[in-house]
Design an enzyme around this catalytic site. Structure first.
Site, PDB file in Angstrom:
ATOM      1  N   ARG A 120       7.796   5.777   1.747  1.00  0.00           N
ATOM      2  CA  ARG A 120       8.079   4.361   1.938  1.00  0.00           C
ATOM      3  C   ARG A 120       6.801   3.538   1.786  1.00  0.00           C
ATOM      4  O   ARG A 120       5.689   4.070   1.858  1.00  0.00           O
ATOM      5  CB  ARG A 120       8.697   4.125   3.312  1.00  0.00           C
TER       6      ARG A 120
ATOM      7  N   ALA B 147       4.022   8.461  -4.001  1.00  0.00           N
ATOM      8  CA  ALA B 147       3.372   7.923  -2.804  1.00  0.00           C
ATOM      9  C   ALA B 147       3.829   6.493  -2.506  1.00  0.00           C
ATOM     10  O   ALA B 147       4.609   5.889  -3.247  1.00  0.00           O
ATOM     11  CB  ALA B 147       1.859   7.979  -2.977  1.00  0.00           C
ATOM     12  N   HIS B 148       3.288   5.948  -1.405  1.00  0.00           N
ATOM     13  CA  HIS B 148       3.725   4.632  -0.942  1.00  0.00           C
ATOM     14  C   HIS B 148       3.396   3.525  -1.954  1.00  0.00           C
ATOM     15  O   HIS B 148       2.363   3.528  -2.607  1.00  0.00           O
ATOM     16  CB  HIS B 148       3.126   4.298   0.425  1.00  0.00           C
ATOM     17  N   ASN B 149       4.330   2.594  -2.034  1.00  0.00           N
ATOM     18  CA  ASN B 149       4.181   1.382  -2.853  1.00  0.00           C
ATOM     19  C   ASN B 149       4.084   1.644  -4.349  1.00  0.00           C
ATOM     20  O   ASN B 149       3.659   0.767  -5.102  1.00  0.00           O
ATOM     21  CB  ASN B 149       2.984   0.547  -2.388  1.00  0.00           C
TER      22      ASN B 149
END
Length: 345
Positions: free
Chosen positions: A218, A239-241
């Protein structure tokens, strides 16, 4: 028992030109060199053309140019591989991840379930979840608070969807996938790691496929975004973003670092590693085991790494690589001498 299909019916469904006996009964798909009389096969590449004339298949999917070499019934199409893909869906006998709502499922009374939703045994559906019409949740899945899953989406067994995630319509998620886990975010305080709460979520578009044991983190503040029609193979780490554009394909074992933006219609080869905080343009192809450390601004095919060699050859290559810096210095020194000589002459 396998279903039976008339060859004429398959021709109609594939919009193919039928050559031969339309009453041939087809029970399954098989490779060109081993298919038998009640099986259908296809020809897509030149190396397999040598098997065409001797094939025992009940029918072969091929192009008009290959038809003269075929000694059995045929379905003539422009793109045999695409026709094979469509045929595989017609003849698919894979069971559904679940076929009703099992009494062993744990479903919050505040969850909203559409029509014809199926939930397998021991699945957990938490509060605020919305499952639209035709959603199928396999056995042992966990669907966290306030998750929204669009109509026709299917999850195989033991998929974990963390809170607040949004998944679009007609998606397919294979077993063991984890969607919405925490991104790898920490601050260092005098040698000790302080966890940064991951406050964003994940938004997944329509008709996305996510492979087994793939993890999608997230967002830290904003969201991780997966566009429409994206296909992700098994055991990938996103991974995030990260943002992935529409209809991009990602092969197995790919690792993507945080805040990476990948364009539309890209193809990422297996076991590639891609740095974060940068962009990759639309229609980029990255071949397998590439290490992408810088942005890619133009469409095209990109590669890195050393192809497989014998161990003896690889040792020589590695030794030469280790000498590149000294060789470069010697070349620069030699160039300076040549330049000085040219001036004096």
């Amino acid at each position: 028992m396998r279903p039976h299909f008339l060859l004429s019916d398959l021709a109609n469904q594939l919009n193919a030109k039928l050559q031969g006996d339309g009453n041939t009964i087809i029970t399954s798909i098989a490779p060109l060199q081993s298919a038998q009389k009640n099986q259908i096969t296809f020809l897509t590449s030149k190396p397999y053309k040598k098997y065409l004339s001797d094939s025992q298949a009940g029918a072969i999917i091929l192009t008009e140019s290959d038809l003269p070499f075929c000694n059995t019934s045929a379905l003539v199409v422009k793109d045999p591989y695409l026709a094979y893909a469509l045929l595989s869906k017609i003849m698919d006998t894979t069971p559904a991840p679940a076929e009703n709502i099992e009494p062993q499922a744990v479903i919050s009374p505040t969850a909203r379930l559409g029509k014809n939703v199926c939930i397998g045994a021991n699945a957990v559906i938490e509060s605020g979840v919305v499952l639209e019409d035709g959603v199928v949740i396999g056995a042992g899945c966990f669907i966290g608070k306030n998750v929204h899953i669009g109509s026709g989406t299917r999850l195989w067994a033991n998929v974990s969807i963390y809170h607040d995630v949004e998944i679009g319509e007609r998606c397919l998620v294979q077993s063991g996938a984890v969607i919405g886990s925490d991104g790898f975010g920490y601050a260092n305080n005098k040698g000790k790691w302080v966890k940064i709460a991951q406050l964003g979520s994940i938004k997944i578009g329509h008709e996305v496929e996510i492979g087994a044991s793939t993890s999608i983190d997230r967002g830290t503040l904003g969201d991780t975004i997966i566009g429409n029609g994206v296909i992700i193979d098994n055991q990938c780490q996103i991974a995030h973003n990260v943002t992935i554009g529409d209809y991009t394909a990602i092969a197995g074992g790919v690792v993507m670092a945080g805040s990476l933006k990948i364009g539309r219609y890209c193809q990422i080869g297996g076991a590639s590693v891609i740095n974060g905080h940068m962009e990759i343009a639309d229609k980029v192809v990255i071949t397998g085991m590439a290490m992408v450390m810088r942005p890619i601004t133009e469409p095209g095919i990109y590669s890195s790494g050393i192809p497989l060699q014998s161990n003896k050859a690889w040792r020589k290559t590695a030794a030469l690589v280790m000498q590149i810096d000294s060789m470069n210095k010697r070349l620069k020194s030699l160039k300076r001498k040549i330049d000085r000589q040219s001036i004096t002459d």
